[in-house]
Design a protein around this motif. Structure first.
Motif, PDB file in Angstrom:
ATOM      1  N   TYR A   9       0.847  -1.190   0.000  1.00  0.00           N
ATOM      2  CA  TYR A   9       0.000   0.000   0.000  1.00  0.00           C
ATOM      3  C   TYR A   9       0.881   1.238   0.000  1.00  0.00           C
ATOM      4  CZ  TYR A   9      -3.997  -2.987   1.111  1.00  0.00           C
ATOM      5  OH  TYR A   9      -4.970  -3.945   1.060  1.00  0.00           O
ATOM      6  N   GLY A  51      -4.297   2.210   0.136  1.00  0.00           N
ATOM      7  CA  GLY A  51      -4.577   1.604   1.427  1.00  0.00           C
ATOM      8  C   GLY A  51      -5.802   2.150   2.122  1.00  0.00           C
ATOM      9  N   TYR A  53      -8.832   1.530   1.523  1.00  0.00           N
ATOM     10  CA  TYR A  53      -9.877   0.513   1.656  1.00  0.00           C
ATOM     11  C   TYR A  53      -9.314  -0.789   2.227  1.00  0.00           C
ATOM     12  CZ  TYR A  53     -12.791   3.462  -1.410  1.00  0.00           C
ATOM     13  OH  TYR A  53     -13.520   4.484  -1.962  1.00  0.00           O
ATOM     14  N   ALA A  54      -8.197  -0.709   2.943  1.00  0.00           N
ATOM     15  CA  ALA A  54      -7.555  -1.927   3.449  1.00  0.00           C
ATOM     16  C   ALA A  54      -8.504  -2.749   4.315  1.00  0.00           C
ATOM     17  CB  ALA A  54      -6.290  -1.566   4.233  1.00  0.00           C
ATOM     18  N   ASP A  55      -9.311  -2.090   5.130  1.00  0.00           N
ATOM     19  CA  ASP A  55     -10.263  -2.819   5.974  1.00  0.00           C
ATOM     20  C   ASP A  55     -11.348  -3.477   5.123  1.00  0.00           C
ATOM     21  OD1 ASP A  55      -8.878  -2.080   8.233  1.00  0.00           O
ATOM     22  OD2 ASP A  55     -10.183  -0.377   8.689  1.00  0.00           O
ATOM     23  N   ALA A  56     -11.759  -2.791   4.058  1.00  0.00           N
ATOM     24  CA  ALA A  56     -12.850  -3.296   3.227  1.00  0.00           C
ATOM     25  C   ALA A  56     -12.463  -4.520   2.411  1.00  0.00           C
ATOM     26  CB  ALA A  56     -13.356  -2.189   2.292  1.00  0.00           C
ATOM     27  N   GLY A  58     -10.599  -6.967   3.480  1.00  0.00           N
ATOM     28  CA  GLY A  58     -10.457  -8.124   4.342  1.00  0.00           C
ATOM     29  C   GLY A  58      -9.059  -8.705   4.363  1.00  0.00           C
ATOM     30  N   ASP A  59      -8.973 -10.009   4.081  1.00  0.00           N
ATOM     31  CA  ASP A  59      -7.699 -10.720   4.190  1.00  0.00           C
ATOM     32  C   ASP A  59      -6.805 -10.558   2.971  1.00  0.00           C
ATOM     33  OD1 ASP A  59      -8.413 -11.696   6.691  1.00  0.00           O
ATOM     34  OD2 ASP A  59      -9.360 -13.492   5.863  1.00  0.00           O
ATOM     35  N   LYS A  61      -4.119  -9.229   0.719  1.00  0.00           N
ATOM     36  CA  LYS A  61      -2.921  -8.424   0.943  1.00  0.00           C
ATOM     37  C   LYS A  61      -2.106  -8.354  -0.346  1.00  0.00           C
ATOM     38  CE  LYS A  61      -3.914  -8.327   5.362  1.00  0.00           C
ATOM     39  NZ  LYS A  61      -4.516  -7.102   5.968  1.00  0.00           N
ATOM     40  N   TYR A  94     -14.502  -6.302  -5.954  1.00  0.00           N
ATOM     41  CA  TYR A  94     -14.822  -6.316  -4.529  1.00  0.00           C
ATOM     42  C   TYR A  94     -15.559  -7.580  -4.123  1.00  0.00           C
ATOM     43  CZ  TYR A  94     -13.438  -1.887  -2.424  1.00  0.00           C
ATOM     44  OH  TYR A  94     -12.715  -0.871  -1.872  1.00  0.00           O
ATOM     45  N   ASP A 245     -16.176   4.710   2.312  1.00  0.00           N
ATOM     46  CA  ASP A 245     -15.685   5.580   3.385  1.00  0.00           C
ATOM     47  C   ASP A 245     -16.321   6.959   3.326  1.00  0.00           C
ATOM     48  OD1 ASP A 245     -14.437   6.262   1.016  1.00  0.00           O
ATOM     49  OD2 ASP A 245     -12.524   6.784   1.939  1.00  0.00           O
TER      50      ASP A 245
END
Length: 313
Positions: A9, A51, A53-56, A58-59, A61, A94, A245
Motif C-alpha cells: 500500500y 490503502g 480501503y484496506a479494511d474493506a 479483508g484478508d 494483501k 470487490y 468511506d
C-alpha cells in the motif's frame, strides 16, 4: 503474460510490472479468457492502492492486481459469441476479492459479465463505460426517485457523473449537476437542468440553493463529498454513496444507500449500443500504455482532467 501488481500500500510507485503464467483454456471451470486491449483506471483503484480501503478488502494483501473495467477479444467460445468477438465488461473485484483484476494481458471472466462491442466503438472508449454506467444506473435504481423529482449529482463532470446525469434525465428527473468549471454548458447538453461550478462545500451549498431553494429529493454523490451536501436534502430524502468511506450518518429520516455496482451484461450491451449511436456520451481523458500505469494513477489522483484514464494493453 504482463500484469501490474500492487506490491504494497502506498503511492503510485508501488505499482510494478510483473510476469505471470498466461491462463490456459479450461483451467477455471465456468470461466472464459479475454485478451485485453484496454483497461480503465477507476478512482476505486487509486484508493485501494493507497490503502484507504484496506479494511474493506479483508484478508487480501499485496501483491495483487487491480482493475475492473476491460475491453478486448474473446479467446474461448460462449453462447452467442465466437472466439475473436470484441467484448467489454466489468470484473466484480470487490465481490471476488481474489486480487485478479484487469491490469493484465489475459483475464478470466464469467460469460455473464460480457457484452459485445459494436463495430464503431473503439476499445478505449468501450473500456470507459462498464463500471461507470453500471454505477450510475444501479445508483438511480437505489434512489428510486419518481419522475419530476429533483436530483443533485455531485461530480457531474466525472465519467460516472456524466452517465448519472444522462440516465437521470432519461428517467424524467430534474437534474442539478456540480461540474468542473467550463463543463457547465456540456452538462446541460447531456441533460442537466442546472449545472453549477465546483468550489468549497460552502460555495457548492450556496450555488445549489440558488437553483433549488426548496432542496433536493435525492443526491447521487459522484464527487465523494459524503455528508457535506446533506443540508441540501429534504427531510425523508435519499442519498446514494458510491464510496464505502463516504457514508454520511442518517438524519431527518434520510435514507442512505451504498452503491457497489455489479455486472449487468444486458444493460451494458444496451449502453454500448447507445454510445455507438451517440445517444449516450462517455469521455476518455487519457490513454497510456500499461507500462505507464504509475503515471496514470498520478493523473487520476491529481484530477488531471475529467474523464476516464485508460490503459492500452
Amino acid at each position: 503474460m504482463r500484469v501490474v501488481e500492487v506490491t504494497a500500500y502506498g503511492g503510485p510507485e508501488v505499482l510494478r510490472m510483473a510476469r505471470r503464467p498466461e491462463p490456459e483454456a479450461g483451467d477455471v471451470p465456468g470461466k472464459v479468457r479475454v485478451r485485453l486491449k484496454a483497461a480503465g483506471v477507476n478512482q476505486a483503484d487509486v484508493r485501494i492502492r493507497a490503502g484507504l480501503y484496506a479494511d474493506a478488502v479483508g484478508d487480501l494483501k499485496p501483491p495483487f492486481v487491480l482493475g475492473t473495467d476491460f475491453a478486448g477479444k474473446l479467446l474461448d467460445p460462449v453462447p452467442g459469441m465466437a472466439p475473436g468477438t470484441r467484448v467489454a465488461g466489468t470484473v466484480p473485484w470487490y465481490a471476488l476479492l481474489n486480487g485478479e483484476g484487469t491490469y493484465a494481458e489475459v483475464i478470466w471472466v464469467d460469460p455473464e459479465w460480457l457484452a459485445a462491442i459494436p463495430e464503431d466503438v473503439e476499445y478505449t472508449v468501450a473500456a470507459s463505460v462498464p463500471l461507470a454506467s453500471a454505477t450510475a444506473q444501479q445508483g438511480l435504481d437505489r434512489l428510486a426517485l419518481p419522475a419530476g423529482a429533483t436530483l443533485l449529482v455531485t461530480g457531474g463532470s466525472t465519467v460516472v457523473g456524466r452517465f448519472a446525469v444522462q440516465h437521470a434525465h432519461a428517467a424524467g428527473l430534474r437534474v442539478v449537476a456540480v461540474a468542473h468549471e467550463g463543463d457547465e454548458a456540456e452538462l446541460r447538453i447531456l441533460g442537466a437542468d442546472h449545472a453549477v461550478p465546483r468550489g468549497t462545500p460552502e460555495e457548492v451549498l450556496a450555488r445549489v440553493r440558488e437553483v433549488a431553494p426548496e432542496g433536493v429529493d435525492g443526491i447521487f454523490d459522484g464527487a465523494l463529498f459524503g455528508g457535506g451536501t446533506l443540508p441540501l436534502l429534504k427531510d425523508g430524502g435519499v442519498f446514494a454513496a458510491i464510496a464505502p468511506d463516504r457514508i454520511p450518518p442518517a438524519e431527518r429520516n434520510i435514507r442512505v444507500e451504498v452503491v457497489r455496482a455489479t455486472p449487468d451484461a444486458a444493460r451494458l450491451k444496451e449502453t454500448l449500443q447507445k454510445v455507438a449511436d451517440r445517444e449516450l456520451l462517455t469521455r476518455v481523458a487519457d490513454v497510456l500504455p500499461l507500462e505507464e500505469v504509475a503515471e496514470a494513477h498520478r493523473r487520476a489522483e491529481a484530477g488531471h482532467r475529467p474523464g476516464r484514464i485508460v490503459l492500452l494493453i
